[in-house]
Motif scaffolding. Structure first.
Motif, PDB file in Angstrom:
ATOM      1  N   SER A  66      26.473 -20.624 156.589  1.00 49.10           N
ATOM      2  CA  SER A  66      25.814 -21.071 156.302  1.00 49.10           C
ATOM      3  C   SER A  66      25.891 -21.197 154.280  1.00 49.10           C
ATOM      4  O   SER A  66      25.607 -21.330 153.665  1.00 49.10           O
ATOM      5  N   GLY A  67      25.429 -19.443 154.673  1.00 46.16           N
ATOM      6  CA  GLY A  67      25.649 -19.588 152.793  1.00 46.16           C
ATOM      7  C   GLY A  67      27.132 -19.603 152.104  1.00 46.16           C
ATOM      8  O   GLY A  67      26.686 -20.127 150.985  1.00 46.16           O
ATOM      9  N   ALA A  68      27.851 -19.882 152.728  1.00 42.57           N
ATOM     10  CA  ALA A  68      29.488 -20.065 152.185  1.00 42.57           C
ATOM     11  C   ALA A  68      29.649 -21.377 151.667  1.00 42.57           C
ATOM     12  O   ALA A  68      29.482 -22.051 150.953  1.00 42.57           O
ATOM     13  N   GLU A  69      28.469 -22.061 152.976  1.00 45.92           N
ATOM     14  CA  GLU A  69      28.435 -24.001 152.767  1.00 45.92           C
ATOM     15  C   GLU A  69      27.346 -24.209 151.677  1.00 45.92           C
ATOM     16  O   GLU A  69      28.159 -25.061 150.936  1.00 45.92           O
ATOM     17  N   VAL A  70      26.313 -23.099 151.361  1.00 49.80           N
ATOM     18  CA  VAL A  70      25.472 -23.203 150.406  1.00 49.80           C
ATOM     19  C   VAL A  70      26.074 -22.940 148.848  1.00 49.80           C
ATOM     20  O   VAL A  70      26.322 -24.111 148.298  1.00 49.80           O
ATOM     21  N   VAL A  71      27.092 -22.015 149.038  1.00 47.79           N
ATOM     22  CA  VAL A  71      27.707 -21.702 147.736  1.00 47.79           C
ATOM     23  C   VAL A  71      29.029 -22.881 147.562  1.00 47.79           C
ATOM     24  O   VAL A  71      29.233 -23.571 146.246  1.00 47.79           O
ATOM     25  N   GLY A  72      29.097 -22.837 148.380  1.00 51.37           N
ATOM     26  CA  GLY A  72      30.877 -24.449 148.296  1.00 51.37           C
ATOM     27  C   GLY A  72      30.038 -25.853 147.531  1.00 51.37           C
ATOM     28  O   GLY A  72      30.446 -26.101 146.735  1.00 51.37           O
ATOM     29  N   LEU A  73      28.419 -25.515 148.348  1.00 52.46           N
ATOM     30  CA  LEU A  73      28.028 -27.443 147.763  1.00 52.46           C
ATOM     31  C   LEU A  73      27.550 -27.237 145.902  1.00 52.46           C
ATOM     32  O   LEU A  73      27.516 -27.978 145.261  1.00 52.46           O
ATOM     33  N   LEU A  74      27.026 -26.011 146.138  1.00 53.20           N
ATOM     34  CA  LEU A  74      26.455 -25.635 144.401  1.00 53.20           C
ATOM     35  C   LEU A  74      27.387 -25.651 143.484  1.00 53.20           C
ATOM     36  O   LEU A  74      27.371 -26.332 142.701  1.00 53.20           O
ATOM     37  N   ARG A  75      28.564 -24.991 143.867  1.00 52.11           N
ATOM     38  CA  ARG A  75      30.043 -24.506 143.197  1.00 52.11           C
ATOM     39  C   ARG A  75      30.308 -23.739 142.025  1.00 52.11           C
ATOM     40  O   ARG A  75      30.369 -22.882 141.583  1.00 52.11           O
ATOM     41  N   SER A  76      28.227 -23.448 141.998  1.00 58.16           N
ATOM     42  CA  SER A  76      28.169 -22.343 141.228  1.00 58.16           C
ATOM     43  C   SER A  76      26.566 -21.582 141.097  1.00 58.16           C
ATOM     44  O   SER A  76      25.875 -22.244 141.639  1.00 58.16           O
ATOM     45  N   GLY A  77      26.599 -19.911 141.969  1.00 58.30           N
ATOM     46  CA  GLY A  77      25.866 -19.273 142.171  1.00 58.30           C
ATOM     47  C   GLY A  77      25.958 -19.615 144.049  1.00 58.30           C
ATOM     48  O   GLY A  77      25.733 -20.244 144.866  1.00 58.30           O
ATOM     49  N   SER A  78      24.828 -19.374 144.111  1.00 62.73           N
ATOM     50  CA  SER A  78      24.350 -18.777 145.639  1.00 62.73           C
ATOM     51  C   SER A  78      23.462 -20.099 145.948  1.00 62.73           C
ATOM     52  O   SER A  78      22.699 -19.423 145.449  1.00 62.73           O
ATOM     53  N   ALA A  79      22.692 -19.165 147.717  1.00 67.12           N
ATOM     54  CA  ALA A  79      21.468 -19.978 148.170  1.00 67.12           C
ATOM     55  C   ALA A  79      20.228 -19.231 147.483  1.00 67.12           C
ATOM     56  O   ALA A  79      20.548 -17.553 147.193  1.00 67.12           O
ATOM     57  N   PHE A  80      19.394 -19.909 147.182  1.00 64.29           N
ATOM     58  CA  PHE A  80      18.110 -19.058 146.863  1.00 64.29           C
ATOM     59  C   PHE A  80      16.967 -19.266 147.440  1.00 64.29           C
ATOM     60  O   PHE A  80      15.555 -18.286 147.264  1.00 64.29           O
ATOM     61  N   LEU A  81      16.778 -20.765 147.378  1.00 69.30           N
ATOM     62  CA  LEU A  81      15.380 -21.443 148.272  1.00 69.30           C
ATOM     63  C   LEU A  81      15.500 -19.997 149.930  1.00 69.30           C
ATOM     64  O   LEU A  81      13.819 -19.747 150.077  1.00 69.30           O
ATOM     65  N   ALA A  82      16.056 -20.425 150.792  1.00 68.44           N
ATOM     66  CA  ALA A  82      15.582 -19.692 151.494  1.00 68.44           C
ATOM     67  C   ALA A  82      15.582 -18.445 151.736  1.00 68.44           C
ATOM     68  O   ALA A  82      15.179 -17.740 152.274  1.00 68.44           O
ATOM     69  N   PRO A  83      16.388 -17.892 150.873  1.00 71.52           N
ATOM     70  CA  PRO A  83      16.534 -16.190 150.629  1.00 71.52           C
ATOM     71  C   PRO A  83      15.464 -15.599 149.925  1.00 71.52           C
ATOM     72  O   PRO A  83      14.879 -14.454 150.925  1.00 71.52           O
ATOM     73  N   GLY A  84      15.249 -16.493 149.391  1.00 74.99           N
ATOM     74  CA  GLY A  84      13.787 -15.561 148.353  1.00 74.99           C
ATOM     75  C   GLY A  84      12.226 -15.783 149.849  1.00 74.99           C
ATOM     76  O   GLY A  84      11.674 -15.314 149.394  1.00 74.99           O
TER      77      GLY A  84
END
Length: 424
Positions: free
Chosen positions: A325-343
């Motif tokens: 899931s982390g990589a999936e979010v990174v791929g969709l954002l194209r820049s940066g990584s997940a932040f809502l769920a981690p924070g």
């Protein structure tokens, strides 16, 4: 039955007496407020006493919870007496669920004292997206006197802090939020969340960040050890398992006061993905994400359920998607990584500890021999208290699940460069 909170104590302060029913629950914060204000809690039914939430908490078995550097002597216990025919007690505050047992007080800068009903300070190191969400969730909870965002770009930290401050009336909190350029300028803290580090970009694995982020996390942990020697540290920076172990070594803290966030996040991702078909709410899915924050993530399906029933067909695909899931979010954002769920996950852990709830959460902790694993940070169920990890909780796992957990621990051990030691 009514839950009696701090607001009920405040309303009764002028009378000096708060009458409650025998079946009412008095929260820890309400009892503490009663002690401070000299309010007597009176139970209506002869021979009975109101239940007090949180009374069953027990200390971490291996070492005592350290005293806060800003702790004050505890006042005398609030008196409880019995009386008949009480007047009706008004409903508790709608914000009660956000409040837990109080922490040792931290004095706000300028001598203003702690915010009403709140105590303690949390420092969030890194004012990027993850740090911003962590700080926002902590401020909105209205539990702490102060949340401080620290970033090498002091202007960014101050700007985010001011922006969050502007939401105080909208979200109903009194927590002070400020920015600082160094850990030292932030001041002593009860809890420190480390989010600082380079984020993943498309095509990168979490392990690609090891050398860069190790230098950052090690420096932060060493500074925290000096400025906040009694703090609990929650690590969010990737690669999370390795960075948590690195922070523990660099800080010199006892292991129960250094833990990693990943298990809460990975469990939440699995719960959300399992609920995508609409058959169940995500918060009605029971599961544990253990092992590594990555390819060696272990989700024991023998312990997973939805509304008390085993998960249906296709659950293996859900596990695979949760791992990626982390990589999936990174791929969709194209820049940066997940932040809502981690924070949100990091804040959730801090709030559970601040409440001294004894809640069991999956977290990256130093294995103590439970599950046949020792001396490596790995995702395991941990009972959390005010001083960090009270104990590692052992679940009844199937042989293949336990084997997968051992494999995850060994892969992490290889990455941090430690010998196999006592691991089974």
């Amino acid at each position: 039955m009514t839950v009696v909170g701090a607001a009920d104590v405040d309303a009764a302060a002028a009378r000096g007496v708060l009458q409650v029913g025998a079946r009412d629950i008095v929260t820890p914060l309400a009892r503490e407020r009663a002690r401070e204000a000299g309010v007597e809690i009176v139970v209506a039914t002869p021979g009975a006493a109101a239940a007090v939430a949180g009374d069953r908490a027990t200390p971490y078995p291996s070492s005592p919870v350290p005293a806060s550097p800003v702790a004050r002597p505890a006042p005398a216990a609030a008196r409880v007496r019995v009386e008949a025919a009480p007047p009706p007690v008004r409903p508790p505050s709608g914000a009660l669920f956000r409040r837990g047992a109080p922490l040792p007080p931290a004095v706000r800068p300028g001598g203003a004292g702690p915010a009403r009903g709140t105590t303690g300070r949390v420092v969030v190191v890194g004012a990027g997206n993850v740090g911003t969400i962590t700080g926002m969730r902590l401020a909105e909870a209205d539990v702490f006197a102060e949340v401080v965002l620290v970033d090498i770009d002091e202007g960014r930290a101050a700007g985010v802090a001011l922006d969050l401050t502007h939401t105080a009336a909208l979200c109903g909190f009194a927590t002070r939020v400020r920015g600082a350029g160094t850990v030292e300028a932030a001041g002593p803290a009860d809890y420190v969340v480390i989010t600082a580090g380079k984020a993943r970009q498309p095509g990168m694995s979490r392990s690609d960040l090891t050398s860069t982020n190790a230098a950052i996390v090690g420096d932060v942990a060493a500074r925290v050890a000096v400025t906040s020697p009694h703090a609990v540290v929650v690590v969010v920076t990737n690669p999370l398992d390795e960075m948590t172990q690195h922070a523990w070594r660099a800080s010199g803290f006892p292991p129960e006061r250094v833990l990693g966030m990943a298990g809460v996040l990975d469990t939440a991702r699995f719960q959300a993905l399992a609920a995508l078909d609409g058959s169940v709410r995500a918060d009605r899915v029971e599961a544990w994400a253990l092992g590594s924050h990555g390819e060696e993530m272990v989700i024991p399906l023998s312990r997973a359920s939805a509304d008390g029933r085993p998960l249906g067909p296709g659950v293996d695909a859900v596990v695979d998607r949760a791992r990626g899931s982390g990589a999936e979010v990174v791929g969709l954002l194209r820049s940066g990584s997940a932040f809502l769920a981690p924070g949100t996950s990091a804040a959730r852990m801090v709030l559970a500890m601040a409440a001294d709830s004894g809640e069991v959460m999956p977290a990256a902790v130093l294995a103590d021999g439970t599950y046949g694993i020792r001396d490596v940070y790995v995702g395991l169920p941990a009972r959390l208290g005010r001083g960090g990890v009270r104990e590692i909780v052992e679940l009844d796992l199937l042989p293949d699940e336990l084997s997968a957990l051992h494999e995850a621990a060994e892969r992490i051990r290889e990455r941090v460069g430690r010998p196999a030691g006592d691991a089974a």
